[in-house]
Scaffold this motif. Sequence first.
Motif, PDB file in Angstrom:
ATOM      1  N   ASP A  88     -32.126 -38.103 -16.705  1.00 40.29           N
ATOM      2  CA  ASP A  88     -32.364 -36.773 -16.144  1.00 40.29           C
ATOM      3  C   ASP A  88     -33.799 -36.301 -16.401  1.00 40.29           C
ATOM      4  OD1 ASP A  88     -31.867 -34.207 -15.083  1.00 40.29           O
ATOM      5  OD2 ASP A  88     -31.353 -33.432 -17.080  1.00 40.29           O
ATOM      6  N   ILE A  89     -34.284 -36.527 -17.639  1.00 36.43           N
ATOM      7  CA  ILE A  89     -35.603 -35.997 -17.999  1.00 36.43           C
ATOM      8  C   ILE A  89     -36.729 -36.944 -17.576  1.00 36.43           C
ATOM      9  CG2 ILE A  89     -37.099 -35.295 -19.929  1.00 36.43           C
ATOM     10  CD1 ILE A  89     -34.425 -34.544 -21.427  1.00 36.43           C
ATOM     11  N   ALA A 221     -42.834 -32.709 -24.860  1.00 36.83           N
ATOM     12  CA  ALA A 221     -42.376 -31.351 -24.535  1.00 36.83           C
ATOM     13  C   ALA A 221     -43.468 -30.332 -24.872  1.00 36.83           C
ATOM     14  CB  ALA A 221     -41.092 -31.031 -25.287  1.00 36.83           C
ATOM     15  N   THR A 238     -40.679 -24.797 -15.176  1.00 33.80           N
ATOM     16  CA  THR A 238     -40.041 -24.924 -16.487  1.00 33.80           C
ATOM     17  C   THR A 238     -40.585 -26.177 -17.175  1.00 33.80           C
ATOM     18  OG1 THR A 238     -38.236 -26.235 -15.579  1.00 33.80           O
ATOM     19  CG2 THR A 238     -37.901 -23.848 -15.681  1.00 33.80           C
ATOM     20  N   ILE A 240     -39.051 -28.655 -18.396  1.00 34.98           N
ATOM     21  CA  ILE A 240     -38.394 -29.898 -17.950  1.00 34.98           C
ATOM     22  C   ILE A 240     -38.944 -30.348 -16.583  1.00 34.98           C
ATOM     23  CG2 ILE A 240     -36.343 -28.902 -16.805  1.00 34.98           C
ATOM     24  CD1 ILE A 240     -34.696 -31.132 -18.104  1.00 34.98           C
ATOM     25  N   GLU A 241     -39.252 -29.389 -15.721  1.00 32.72           N
ATOM     26  CA  GLU A 241     -39.838 -29.758 -14.416  1.00 32.72           C
ATOM     27  C   GLU A 241     -41.214 -30.386 -14.619  1.00 32.72           C
ATOM     28  OE1 GLU A 241     -37.878 -26.288 -11.557  1.00 32.72           O
ATOM     29  OE2 GLU A 241     -39.735 -25.848 -12.618  1.00 32.72           O
ATOM     30  N   ALA A 243     -42.244 -31.912 -17.370  1.00 28.25           N
ATOM     31  CA  ALA A 243     -42.051 -33.228 -17.983  1.00 28.25           C
ATOM     32  C   ALA A 243     -41.697 -34.263 -16.912  1.00 28.25           C
ATOM     33  CB  ALA A 243     -40.959 -33.163 -19.045  1.00 28.25           C
ATOM     34  N   ARG A 244     -40.804 -33.894 -16.017  1.00 28.32           N
ATOM     35  CA  ARG A 244     -40.411 -34.851 -14.962  1.00 28.32           C
ATOM     36  C   ARG A 244     -41.624 -35.286 -14.146  1.00 28.32           C
ATOM     37  NH1 ARG A 244     -35.445 -31.205 -13.645  1.00 28.32           N
ATOM     38  NH2 ARG A 244     -33.847 -32.180 -14.933  1.00 28.32           N
ATOM     39  N   TYR A 309     -33.029 -31.983 -24.972  1.00 23.73           N
ATOM     40  CA  TYR A 309     -33.010 -30.724 -24.221  1.00 23.73           C
ATOM     41  C   TYR A 309     -33.477 -29.541 -25.074  1.00 23.73           C
ATOM     42  CZ  TYR A 309     -30.650 -33.048 -20.354  1.00 23.73           C
ATOM     43  OH  TYR A 309     -30.361 -33.873 -19.306  1.00 23.73           O
ATOM     44  N   LEU A 312     -37.115 -29.026 -25.199  1.00 21.36           N
ATOM     45  CA  LEU A 312     -37.708 -28.527 -23.954  1.00 21.36           C
ATOM     46  C   LEU A 312     -37.406 -27.050 -23.703  1.00 21.36           C
ATOM     47  CD1 LEU A 312     -36.910 -31.565 -21.611  1.00 21.36           C
ATOM     48  CD2 LEU A 312     -39.216 -30.718 -22.106  1.00 21.36           C
TER      49      LEU A 312
END
Length: 460
Positions: A88-89, A221, A238, A240-241, A243-244, A309, A312
């Motif tokens: 996911d990440i 992160a 965000t 996480i966005e 990081a992706r 998670y 992040l």
Amino acid sequence: MTPNYPPEPFRIKVVEPIRLIPPAERIKAIQTAGYNPFSLKAEDIFIDLLTDSGTGAMSQHQWAAIMEGDESYAGARSYFRLKDAVDDIFGFKHFVPTHQGRAAENILSAVLVKPGCSVPSNMHFDTTDANIRARGGRPANLVIDEAFDPANPHPFKGNMDLAKLKAFIEQIGVKNIPFGMITVTNNAGGGQPVSMENIKAVAALYHAYGIPFYIDAARYAENAYFIKLREPGFADKTPIEIAREMFSYADGFCMSAKKDAIVNIGGLLALNDETAFRQVSNELILREGFVSYGGLAGRDLDAMAVGLYEGLDEDYLAYRLSQTAYLAGLLREQGIGLIEPPGGHAIYIDAGSLLPHIPHGEFPGQTLAVEMYLEGAIRACEIGSVMFAHPDPDTGEMIFPRLELVRLAIPRRVYTQSHLNYLAETIGKIARRADQLRGYKFTYAPELLRHFTARFEPLK
Ligand SMILES: *Cc1c(COP(=O)(O)O)cnc(C)c1O
């Protein structure tokens, strides 16, 4: 002006007592340790800033997840929960857990590094540097020059120098560069972030030459949050966005989960290349464990899956980076030279400027680290000539690092504002009598990673 300190976004449910031993006991303890803080007993330390690695406080959710650990040898539920988080990440085709970051580096080096080859990065961390050297490779550090000017407020001092990288590839030749790296944030250079623009450009340059691109992702992160705060166009995204997007430009990454995944042990290695993954799996099985646990217990995988998670979480990251900035503010007010702006996980004191009368070869950073223990039972880590001075492989001449630093690494969710105040007071006392301090010399030093086990003697 007192710097802003936001209230911690958590409250304390479990406490671990610490004790400040008297000065006479500290003198004895540091002598017994050969004047190397790595060799002190942890119980003789009041505030331990040796590292932020594996020293964080796990959350109630992580402890609860530990109880759900599935200890099956192969294909455990814990593995699949970790896989869901990693996919996911980070979004790579393959990944393996490892027991920590250096295990991932060892496996990557075993598979890709051949004697005589070179591996460029912005700056390799000590274990990455040593793992490449241990396979006969040559690590190369090509960070922007601003990284070496402690006062320069550049917002992304971890950036790779693209001109240096291009010239390096042309000079060394593509066939002698099995892969290229970048470290986010740049630990050895002060925990300084790398911009998205730079990650993208570095990836494009490596790929233009057909060189695979790996990220050393220990503090991905914190790097993502710095991008949000400092880089135009990311304020509304965000972590996480962000990081992706960072990982979308890479072909793989190795990572110590003991940092931003807030676990006490664990690491990750991920990549897209099929052939390399098969070799990675074989190396992992030989050295670490089966591909679904990689040297960890099932419960460790669960703690990591949750911690990825939590690391992040935006409220957590805002608190984390403000805590670092707060300590930096208290030191700056007392005229102590730091790497500016402060990084994510640590404050780096410029020991070279605090102790200008102590030359590289007499270890100004080590001197300050020992003094912090004697003055306040604080443990910090030298990042200077003890860690990085080495003989030139061609000429045998000693090469010293450009900066002599002492790192105050801040464990995650562990120390409070009053601990930081105590730190700043203690260091201030030392700074006011800095001209009286004398350097150290080795009485023992191993060849690789010598800072861990070296012993010293004070110079008269
Ligand atoms: C900590 C760290 C490593 C090594 O990880 P370990 O878990 O200590 O083995 C590698 N690179 C960076 C940037 C690190 O901070």
